[in-house]
Scaffold this active site. Sequence first.
Site: not given
Length: 294
Positions: A241-242
């Site tokens: 994920s970011k």
Amino acid sequence: MAARYVGRFAPSPTGPLHAGSLVAALASWLDARAHGGRWLVRIEDVDRPRCVAGADQVILRQLAACGLAPDEPPLWQSGRSSRYEAALQRLASEGRAYPCGCSRRDIEQALAARGRPRERHGELVYPGTCRTGLHGRAARAWRLRVAPGSVHWNDRRLGPQQQDVAAEVGDFVLRRADGMWAYQLAVVVDDAEQGITDVVRGADLTDNTARQIVLQQALALATPRYLHTPLVLGPNGEKLSKQNGAQPLDTADPLAALNGAARVLGLAAQCASAADALAAWQRQWRDSYNLPGD
Ligand code: GLU
């Protein structure tokens, strides 16, 4: 006769696509193409505080660079409030949805008083305080009244699944205290209105499916088939994920990106084209759902 296949990719525009989100995009595209069906893109921008300005356009450009073109213009959830409002009104008028005046602290206290501060993925299991009325407090959110009992469903990759939503989640939120529509309501209304027959998405969303089926049943909507794809893990072993440093997809070399996603999906062949990937997908998933043999 079986309904004609309609699939979708439904990204939240919280940032550009990364290797993990491309897996879900590619799988949903391949499955739609393998069935001779339509493939739609829906921008899930109801959670405004999490949305990043311009990320929707970046995502659409990234998909286009990978040759993943939707069969209809994309749909933005932010333009569809009236549809979600209509669904909520219907549930409220039938006594299936009710206003809730509880803050997180109220919920924690009610759970503690019962001696079971139950939590699941950081979310508290709602104890049902406002089922019987607001107890003099102002309405904050709206919740669905969930009946006890297990929901059973079949995932095309993971097999039989079940969840007792009432016990494991409780009456869940349809409209949040900040006025935003909850993902569960928006996704169910839109999947139904767009005639989605097959949801193909990342396995991190598996756990939402039983809630969505409960909501579909409450609104007398059809339940699509589900297939949850493997996740790409980051260096810390968590979903990419970011937050854990996923890099935006490099669209300068789309074939490399697509082959990376194809490997995660277990498509053994190195694909030189979308047609190769499609053939590999058809071989792999033929048994899971009526695909014609080759
Ligand atoms: N918008 C959700 C996400 O990006 C996906 C919703 C879905 O595919 O049902 O995580």
